[in-house]
Scaffold this motif. Sequence first.
Motif, PDB file in Angstrom:
ATOM      1  N   CYS A   1      -8.255  -6.874  -9.817  1.00  0.00           N
ATOM      2  CA  CYS A   1      -7.008  -6.830  -9.303  1.00  0.00           C
ATOM      3  C   CYS A   1      -6.724  -8.348  -9.267  1.00  0.00           C
ATOM      4  N   ILE A   2      -5.416  -8.567  -9.746  1.00  0.00           N
ATOM      5  CA  ILE A   2      -4.958  -9.988  -9.735  1.00  0.00           C
ATOM      6  C   ILE A   2      -3.641 -10.123  -9.047  1.00  0.00           C
ATOM      7  N   ARG A   3      -3.350 -11.187  -8.235  1.00  0.00           N
ATOM      8  CA  ARG A   3      -1.913 -11.380  -7.690  1.00  0.00           C
ATOM      9  C   ARG A   3      -1.223 -12.372  -8.626  1.00  0.00           C
ATOM     10  N   THR A   4       0.089 -12.098  -8.805  1.00  0.00           N
ATOM     11  CA  THR A   4       0.865 -13.066  -9.704  1.00  0.00           C
ATOM     12  C   THR A   4       1.725 -13.546  -9.021  1.00  0.00           C
TER      13      THR A   4
ATOM     14  N   VAL B   1       0.886  -1.146  -0.018  1.00  0.00           N
ATOM     15  CA  VAL B   1      -0.028  -0.173  -0.090  1.00  0.00           C
ATOM     16  C   VAL B   1       1.028   1.244   0.127  1.00  0.00           C
ATOM     17  N   PHE B   2       1.879   1.102   0.781  1.00  0.00           N
ATOM     18  CA  PHE B   2       3.017   2.232   0.821  1.00  0.00           C
ATOM     19  C   PHE B   2       3.494   2.776  -0.669  1.00  0.00           C
TER      20      PHE B   2
ATOM     21  N   ILE C   1      -7.130  -6.954  -1.274  1.00  0.00           N
ATOM     22  CA  ILE C   1      -6.974  -6.346  -0.117  1.00  0.00           C
ATOM     23  C   ILE C   1      -6.120  -5.086  -0.267  1.00  0.00           C
ATOM     24  N   ILE C   2      -4.947  -5.093  -1.248  1.00  0.00           N
ATOM     25  CA  ILE C   2      -4.415  -3.816  -1.443  1.00  0.00           C
ATOM     26  C   ILE C   2      -5.233  -2.713  -2.084  1.00  0.00           C
TER      27      ILE C   2
END
Lengths: 368, 86
Positions: free
Chosen positions: A77-80, A27-28, A66-67
Amino acid sequence: MNSVFINGTGCTKFGRHDGLSAVDLGVFAGAEALSESGISPADIDVLYVGNMLGIALDEQGHLGAIIAEKLGISAACIRTEAACASGGIAVHLGWKDVFAGFATNALVIGTEKMTDHSSATVNQALMGATTEAESSTGITFGGLYALIAQAYMKKHGHDATVFSPGMQLMHRQATENTLAQFHKNFSNKQIESSQMVSSPMRLLHAAPITDGAAALVLSAKKSSTQITASATKSGPPGLSNRADLTQILTTSMVLANALNQAEISISDIDQYCLHDCFSISLSLAVEDLGLAKRGQAHSLLETMLQRESEIIINPWGGLKAFGHPVGATGVRQLITLARNQTDRVKTGLAHNVGGTGGTVVIHIVKKA
Amino acid sequence: MISPTQQNRLWQKDKAFIGKSGTILHVTTSNSGTWALTQLEAKKHIFPIMPGYTCAEGQRVKIIMMRKNILPDGRIVHAPALMPLL
């Protein structure tokens, strides 16, 4: 087809972040990149989050949503996950969406939280990057790269001292980098007498365990940095299936694709971010990209160490000294290239490897 | 992550598994005492070397037993271990 530009960059300090999670770090970095770009979260069309160890170490895999929620993004939104190339693959996917016109603005974040766990636990989790047949013997990545290093030394008639100049150089180049994990110089003697991890790889031949995150806003909107090529390919994830241990053939193949996309030759590249997770991987990268003849990477790195070369490799210290939060590295490399651009240093290449070569991603950026 | 049971199943999947006790292999490369990448005909595998032994490239080694291997997270697996042939 759209041209793809880097509109914003964000990067945490790499190192140990007690009390902060992979989400907090992501997030930062994401907020910093959005702020720099001037693009509103509502205008982000897609978010990719590169992360390897969230599920294995923190039982947290749904990092995209979540982010996104914390950043005020409601797009796809996709996590890779592609081992240590998770970040590079995230950039590749974001680039493809903007290039193809499916997105105008893509946010790409790479994040990893590694220091909450013992190195034994982290090493075990990292073994998810290789084959079951190899991980089930109890071998670690230090051991796999040690086998590669032994084959390299045997083939070229070297001893392990050939790996020292590169490691010394990486640490020297990180001393002025405020975001780097280490700011300390090491002599060849210190490197060669550091603790043995897996012969011939010693502690100072290996990238550290690191917390950190990096983020890019990719956009069709023109900015000062353009991504002119994004290429990737998979290769054998296990050493057992490699024809030759002393090179990663996939790197050479991906390089050819990337140079073709960018319509340039290797001599047009002014700076490189290479995947130096171990000293031997730096040597292989230098040779696989054709920057030195086979078995001669150490000569180039020694020349750089003596400040007698124009070539720029890992200007802010590489994975070895900048740090290696595995899911963030592939994103961080492009930030290094973008922020290190000058009127003289215009074109850069980022080389990101997953495992021992199961995934290779190469990006080329140029000053627009 | 692979459990010891899954691992044994993996090894037994191929009836002619290269790791059968007594198999003679050639070392392709070794990291001087912990693991070796070995070859028998077209098949290549990484095996742990018996503690206290080393084996070098080109050396012939024999799979002698299932060595108890403790993974970094404390789990125990049994991997066929190599003994160099003098």
